[in-house]
Motif scaffolding. Sequence first.
Motif, PDB file in Angstrom:
ATOM      1  N   SER A  98       0.797  -1.223  -0.036  1.00 57.70           N
ATOM      2  CA  SER A  98       0.140  -0.136   0.099  1.00 57.70           C
ATOM      3  C   SER A  98       0.848   1.276   0.007  1.00 57.70           C
ATOM      4  O   SER A  98       1.931   1.205   0.326  1.00 57.70           O
ATOM      5  CB  SER A  98      -0.927  -0.095   1.160  1.00 57.70           C
ATOM      6  OG  SER A  98      -0.346   0.054   2.378  1.00 57.70           O
ATOM      7  N   THR A  99       0.291   2.152  -0.358  1.00 56.24           N
ATOM      8  CA  THR A  99       0.886   3.596  -0.478  1.00 56.24           C
ATOM      9  C   THR A  99       1.208   4.007   1.010  1.00 56.24           C
ATOM     10  O   THR A  99       0.268   4.031   1.775  1.00 56.24           O
ATOM     11  CB  THR A  99      -0.009   4.754  -1.151  1.00 56.24           C
ATOM     12  OG1 THR A  99      -0.065   4.117  -2.384  1.00 56.24           O
ATOM     13  CG2 THR A  99       0.989   5.911  -1.388  1.00 56.24           C
ATOM     14  N   GLN A 105       6.646  -1.181  -5.260  1.00 55.11           N
ATOM     15  CA  GLN A 105       5.458  -0.592  -6.275  1.00 55.11           C
ATOM     16  C   GLN A 105       6.227  -0.210  -7.435  1.00 55.11           C
ATOM     17  O   GLN A 105       5.815  -0.513  -8.707  1.00 55.11           O
ATOM     18  CB  GLN A 105       4.669   0.597  -5.651  1.00 55.11           C
ATOM     19  CG  GLN A 105       3.726  -0.088  -4.656  1.00 55.11           C
ATOM     20  CD  GLN A 105       2.857   1.082  -4.027  1.00 55.11           C
ATOM     21  OE1 GLN A 105       3.543   1.943  -3.330  1.00 55.11           O
ATOM     22  NE2 GLN A 105       1.655   1.075  -4.016  1.00 55.11           N
ATOM     23  N   TYR A 108      -5.052  13.403  -6.512  1.00 55.81           N
ATOM     24  CA  TYR A 108      -4.172  12.198  -6.391  1.00 55.81           C
ATOM     25  C   TYR A 108      -2.559  12.701  -6.041  1.00 55.81           C
ATOM     26  O   TYR A 108      -2.468  13.738  -6.071  1.00 55.81           O
ATOM     27  CB  TYR A 108      -4.331  11.496  -7.532  1.00 55.81           C
ATOM     28  CG  TYR A 108      -3.832  11.958  -8.671  1.00 55.81           C
ATOM     29  CD1 TYR A 108      -2.399  11.895  -9.230  1.00 55.81           C
ATOM     30  CD2 TYR A 108      -4.790  12.876  -9.573  1.00 55.81           C
ATOM     31  CE1 TYR A 108      -2.006  12.829 -10.340  1.00 55.81           C
ATOM     32  CE2 TYR A 108      -4.297  13.279 -10.774  1.00 55.81           C
ATOM     33  CZ  TYR A 108      -3.128  13.359 -11.132  1.00 55.81           C
ATOM     34  OH  TYR A 108      -2.678  13.935 -12.310  1.00 55.81           O
ATOM     35  N   ARG A 164       1.489  11.749  -6.743  1.00 54.48           N
ATOM     36  CA  ARG A 164       2.171  11.110  -7.794  1.00 54.48           C
ATOM     37  C   ARG A 164       3.411  11.330  -7.370  1.00 54.48           C
ATOM     38  O   ARG A 164       4.001  12.082  -6.699  1.00 54.48           O
ATOM     39  CB  ARG A 164       1.700  11.753  -9.186  1.00 54.48           C
ATOM     40  CG  ARG A 164       2.355  12.959  -9.170  1.00 54.48           C
ATOM     41  CD  ARG A 164       2.246  13.545 -10.733  1.00 54.48           C
ATOM     42  NE  ARG A 164       2.571  14.951 -11.196  1.00 54.48           N
ATOM     43  CZ  ARG A 164       2.723  15.471 -12.264  1.00 54.48           C
ATOM     44  NH1 ARG A 164       2.438  14.735 -13.294  1.00 54.48           N
ATOM     45  NH2 ARG A 164       3.161  16.688 -12.557  1.00 54.48           N
ATOM     46  N   GLN A 191      -1.941   7.926  -7.273  1.00 53.79           N
ATOM     47  CA  GLN A 191      -3.029   7.083  -6.676  1.00 53.79           C
ATOM     48  C   GLN A 191      -3.995   8.229  -5.874  1.00 53.79           C
ATOM     49  O   GLN A 191      -3.388   9.027  -5.294  1.00 53.79           O
ATOM     50  CB  GLN A 191      -2.450   6.075  -5.778  1.00 53.79           C
ATOM     51  CG  GLN A 191      -3.442   5.323  -4.980  1.00 53.79           C
ATOM     52  CD  GLN A 191      -2.872   4.201  -3.951  1.00 53.79           C
ATOM     53  OE1 GLN A 191      -1.994   3.603  -4.642  1.00 53.79           O
ATOM     54  NE2 GLN A 191      -3.383   4.054  -3.087  1.00 53.79           N
ATOM     55  N   SER A 192      -5.245   7.980  -5.870  1.00 51.13           N
ATOM     56  CA  SER A 192      -6.259   8.943  -5.370  1.00 51.13           C
ATOM     57  C   SER A 192      -5.843   9.156  -3.931  1.00 51.13           C
ATOM     58  O   SER A 192      -5.308   7.956  -3.138  1.00 51.13           O
ATOM     59  CB  SER A 192      -7.466   8.346  -5.516  1.00 51.13           C
ATOM     60  OG  SER A 192      -8.118   8.269  -6.528  1.00 51.13           O
ATOM     61  N   LYS A 249     -11.196   6.146  -6.801  1.00 51.09           N
ATOM     62  CA  LYS A 249     -10.386   5.042  -6.932  1.00 51.09           C
ATOM     63  C   LYS A 249      -9.305   5.192  -8.245  1.00 51.09           C
ATOM     64  O   LYS A 249      -9.445   4.218  -8.934  1.00 51.09           O
ATOM     65  CB  LYS A 249     -11.095   3.782  -6.898  1.00 51.09           C
ATOM     66  CG  LYS A 249     -11.835   3.489  -5.522  1.00 51.09           C
ATOM     67  CD  LYS A 249     -12.098   2.013  -5.533  1.00 51.09           C
ATOM     68  CE  LYS A 249     -12.675   1.848  -4.140  1.00 51.09           C
ATOM     69  NZ  LYS A 249     -13.387   0.789  -4.001  1.00 51.09           N
ATOM     70  N   LYS A 256      -5.879   5.316 -10.039  1.00 48.75           N
ATOM     71  CA  LYS A 256      -4.610   4.478  -9.961  1.00 48.75           C
ATOM     72  C   LYS A 256      -3.840   4.419 -11.208  1.00 48.75           C
ATOM     73  O   LYS A 256      -4.466   4.106 -12.216  1.00 48.75           O
ATOM     74  CB  LYS A 256      -4.478   3.179  -8.914  1.00 48.75           C
ATOM     75  CG  LYS A 256      -3.286   2.708  -8.842  1.00 48.75           C
ATOM     76  CD  LYS A 256      -3.438   1.220  -8.104  1.00 48.75           C
ATOM     77  CE  LYS A 256      -3.575   0.147  -9.155  1.00 48.75           C
ATOM     78  NZ  LYS A 256      -3.715  -1.168  -8.401  1.00 48.75           N
ATOM     79  N   SER A 308       0.126   3.753 -13.303  1.00 53.41           N
ATOM     80  CA  SER A 308       1.705   3.643 -13.176  1.00 53.41           C
ATOM     81  C   SER A 308       2.016   3.593 -14.624  1.00 53.41           C
ATOM     82  O   SER A 308       1.742   3.105 -15.359  1.00 53.41           O
ATOM     83  CB  SER A 308       1.692   1.966 -12.745  1.00 53.41           C
ATOM     84  OG  SER A 308       1.334   1.659 -11.504  1.00 53.41           O
TER      85      SER A 308
END
Length: 175
Positions: free
Chosen positions: A3-4, A13, A117, A119, A137-138, A155, A157, A159
């Motif tokens: 998780s972030t 990640q 979000y 980043r 990610q939000s 939600k 996200k 990459s």
Amino acid sequence: MDSTTAEGFSQEQFLEACAELQQSAPAGADWQLLVETLGISIYRLLDQKTGLYEYKVFGVLEDCPPDLFTKVYMDLEYRRKWDQFVKELYEEECDDKTVVYWEVKYPFPMANRDYVYMRERRDLDVEGRKVFVVLAQSTSVSYFAEKQGVIRVKKYKQSLAIESDGKKGSKEWSS
């Protein structure tokens, strides 16, 4: 996937995004090839619970070096100039983190969408290759109140991994 953290994204990640870059198509699941053109392949996967799609993009941009690709991708001011669907797009410092606010214009009768979000970009050395990775990610920050008539995407996200194609272009993967 890790998780972030409050400080940002985990090293794991970033390395997972690098690993995806080495593939030419999504592994596992029931990914559907949506479009393939000009060296870019776009796949989608239906989430049965939500009815929403997740997308993955693989490809090569032959005339765009990876450092330029990454700079353009990260440049919000420049995006406001070329992207006709941007209504608002900017960064703010909130709770000791940099947060992006992005409102996207949708045509009538649809409502605009907005995103809040975090980043982060890291330039990695992966087995002697320079790989640029951006994760987003939000996040929830009270500074950005929801607007009436605008749908908040909660939600979000993304990459993105980019490296040289070995010539003068970029090999990229995004999700």
